[in-house]
Design an enzyme around this catalytic site. Sequence first.
Site, PDB file in Angstrom:
ATOM      1  N   VAL A 296       0.116   7.983  -6.904  1.00  0.00           N
ATOM      2  CA  VAL A 296       0.633   7.655  -8.229  1.00  0.00           C
ATOM      3  C   VAL A 296      -0.440   6.931  -9.040  1.00  0.00           C
ATOM      4  O   VAL A 296      -0.613   7.183 -10.237  1.00  0.00           O
ATOM      5  CB  VAL A 296       1.917   6.822  -8.128  1.00  0.00           C
ATOM      6  CG1 VAL A 296       2.457   6.526  -9.525  1.00  0.00           C
ATOM      7  CG2 VAL A 296       2.971   7.551  -7.314  1.00  0.00           C
ATOM      8  N   ASP A 297      -1.175   6.027  -8.398  1.00  0.00           N
ATOM      9  CA  ASP A 297      -2.291   5.382  -9.083  1.00  0.00           C
ATOM     10  C   ASP A 297      -3.316   6.415  -9.536  1.00  0.00           C
ATOM     11  O   ASP A 297      -3.864   6.330 -10.645  1.00  0.00           O
ATOM     12  CB  ASP A 297      -2.965   4.372  -8.155  1.00  0.00           C
ATOM     13  CG  ASP A 297      -2.276   3.021  -8.160  1.00  0.00           C
ATOM     14  OD1 ASP A 297      -1.930   2.543  -9.247  1.00  0.00           O
ATOM     15  OD2 ASP A 297      -2.094   2.442  -7.076  1.00  0.00           O
ATOM     16  N   VAL A 298      -3.606   7.380  -8.669  1.00  0.00           N
ATOM     17  CA  VAL A 298      -4.596   8.402  -9.007  1.00  0.00           C
ATOM     18  C   VAL A 298      -4.113   9.250 -10.181  1.00  0.00           C
ATOM     19  O   VAL A 298      -4.870   9.539 -11.119  1.00  0.00           O
ATOM     20  CB  VAL A 298      -4.899   9.274  -7.773  1.00  0.00           C
ATOM     21  CG1 VAL A 298      -5.796  10.450  -8.142  1.00  0.00           C
ATOM     22  CG2 VAL A 298      -5.559   8.432  -6.675  1.00  0.00           C
TER      23      VAL A 298
END
Length: 394
Positions: free
Chosen positions: A180-182
């Site tokens: 999700v961060d990516v």
Amino acid sequence: MPEAADASAGSAPLEGLLVADFSRVLAGPLATMTLADLGARVVKVERPGTGDDTRHWGPPFSATGSTYFESVNRNKESVELDLADPEGRALARELALRADVLVENFKPGGLEKLGLGHESLAAENPGLVYASISGFGSAGGRDLPGYDFIVQALGGLMSITGAADGEPGAGPTKVGVAVVDVLTAKDATIGILAALAERARTGRGRRLEVNLLSSLQGALANQGQAYLGAGATPRRMGNDHPSIVPYQLLATADAPLAVAAGNDGQFARLCEAIGSPELAADPRFATNAARVAHRAELVPLLESGLSTASAEVWQDKLAGVGVPCGRVAGIGEGLDYAESLGLSPTVEVRDRSGAAVGRQVRHPIAWTPPLPPRTQAPPALGADTADVVRWLRA
């Protein structure tokens, strides 16, 4: 302005742009590293003495520091500024007023309290592209801490990831990387580049906000639309695909093999290769819709045929007849495979003296004409403080 550390970036598309990086951990730093890889000068503002949280996340550690920090901070300059101190805030503001892009992932409203909010800066630097990253946005979720793991749970990703109920190891699970961060980093980068393109026409910048929850839900693709468009609630299916069969791991004589027969022709070639051509003509399996309906009957038949040889043998044989497949590899094997295909998946990074200090996964875009990769290793904490402060005070 000090010279860029790596002259090979001279023809890079973002050469000449200055990015003030007030972000930490993963989503923001990955977005700014992408801009740095593309030629921008990125000045990373860090807390004195401790720096970015991920400098201390480990093991594992390389010879030069935390591998987590190093994965998203190459080609940057590091400046230690105490934003709680008036002098530190004044220097940070001067950096922001000279910047083309500012990226931050403070708690919503945090930089406003420090005199570094968008409205205040844009009044003096109207061309500034100001990107804010949070976990759940700046409205009702402004006070919620944004952690990838929590967003994977709350956003629905875990509900479709993991073994199905009734199977060994059943239960929701996270993806094996902070995906999700990516995804959020990539959304932020897209937004920044779009705002810069608009600025080239209008001369004015723009503020953009991205958050982990929205980026996750924007990436649910067919699973999200299955719910919205058909009222279907996707469920955990392990490595099976909800709409295509076989599109899953299948057992062989020694190890699982990923097989993705996405159409009837590929399925027929698979059946021929395993010595069971009659399966392709069986009414239960002749179409994809039929195969989905009769998944439980088909899979054992396919695995019976595949049980006669190893995954490696089947990978070669099936690939030779146009059936997409691959054995399950480790990360190192995956990098080796990419290298064997001529994709040059890694780049050697160098310290300020030019000495090689390690390898990293390179920026994935290939360019024509080619762009020499920027190869400056992630900076030591505060490595550029003196030079940047001297420049800001000039």
